[in-house]
Design a protein around this motif. Structure first.
Motif, PDB file in Angstrom:
ATOM      1  N   SER A  12       0.831  -1.194   0.000  1.00 46.75           N
ATOM      2  CA  SER A  12       0.000   0.000   0.000  1.00 46.75           C
ATOM      3  C   SER A  12       0.874   1.255   0.000  1.00 46.75           C
ATOM      4  O   SER A  12       0.631   2.210  -0.750  1.00 46.75           O
ATOM      5  CB  SER A  12      -0.916   0.001   1.230  1.00 46.75           C
ATOM      6  N   GLU A  13       1.903   1.242   0.828  1.00 54.37           N
ATOM      7  CA  GLU A  13       2.828   2.379   0.893  1.00 54.37           C
ATOM      8  C   GLU A  13       3.554   2.554  -0.432  1.00 54.37           C
ATOM      9  O   GLU A  13       3.730   3.680  -0.920  1.00 54.37           O
ATOM     10  CB  GLU A  13       3.845   2.127   2.017  1.00 54.37           C
ATOM     11  N   VAL A  19       2.257   6.597  -6.871  1.00 53.31           N
ATOM     12  CA  VAL A  19       1.324   7.639  -7.329  1.00 53.31           C
ATOM     13  C   VAL A  19       1.981   9.009  -7.190  1.00 53.31           C
ATOM     14  O   VAL A  19       1.920   9.845  -8.102  1.00 53.31           O
ATOM     15  CB  VAL A  19      -0.008   7.558  -6.535  1.00 53.31           C
ATOM     16  N   LEU A  20       2.647   9.263  -6.041  1.00 56.36           N
ATOM     17  CA  LEU A  20       3.323  10.535  -5.837  1.00 56.36           C
ATOM     18  C   LEU A  20       4.450  10.731  -6.843  1.00 56.36           C
ATOM     19  O   LEU A  20       4.637  11.831  -7.388  1.00 56.36           O
ATOM     20  CB  LEU A  20       3.880  10.616  -4.406  1.00 56.36           C
ATOM     21  N   LEU A  25       6.575  13.278 -11.647  1.00 55.69           N
ATOM     22  CA  LEU A  25       7.104  13.116 -12.996  1.00 55.69           C
ATOM     23  C   LEU A  25       6.282  13.914 -13.997  1.00 55.69           C
ATOM     24  O   LEU A  25       6.831  14.604 -14.876  1.00 55.69           O
ATOM     25  CB  LEU A  25       7.132  11.638 -13.388  1.00 55.69           C
ATOM     26  N   GLN A  26       4.957  13.859 -13.876  1.00 59.36           N
ATOM     27  CA  GLN A  26       4.085  14.622 -14.771  1.00 59.36           C
ATOM     28  C   GLN A  26       4.320  16.126 -14.601  1.00 59.36           C
ATOM     29  O   GLN A  26       4.356  16.882 -15.582  1.00 59.36           O
ATOM     30  CB  GLN A  26       2.622  14.284 -14.510  1.00 59.36           C
TER      31      GLN A  26
END
Length: 102
Positions: A12-13, A19-20, A25-26
């Motif tokens: 989960s971590e 996601v972060l 990156l985006q």
């Protein structure tokens, strides 16, 4: 069982960190695109400034040539004016009707 709980927690971590990382990156890619656009705009502006500077230099050279051409006439006129004496001006002022050449 405890290992599975730790594995689930770490998984989960890991997903949250992933996601972060993707968001970061985006954001970095977006910032890079903005920087590239600004760089292109700056290069275009630099080209325009260079063209304008060329035009300014050409006008400046032309104006200098004109001044250089006119300077001898100016010096000659100044010399002629210096040769006029007050006596000559007074004589012309005192004429009731000066000749056409005056």
């Amino acid at each position: 069982a405890e290992l599975r709980v730790n594995l689930a927690a770490k998984t989960s971590e890991l997903r949250q960190k992933e996601v972060l990382a993707n968001k970061k990156l985006q954001q970095m890619v977006g910032d890079q695109n903005i920087a590239e656009k600004r760089k292109e705009e700056a290069e275009l502006m630099s080209e325009n400034v260079a063209k304008q500077q060329e035009q300014i230099d050409a006008r400046k050279a032309e104006a200098q040539r004109d001044l250089d051409d006119a300077e001898p006439a100016l010096i000659a006129a100044q010399t002629s004016v210096k040769s006029i004496k007050k006596r000559d001006l007074d004589e012309i002022r005192n004429l009731a009707r000066p000749p056409n050449n005056v």
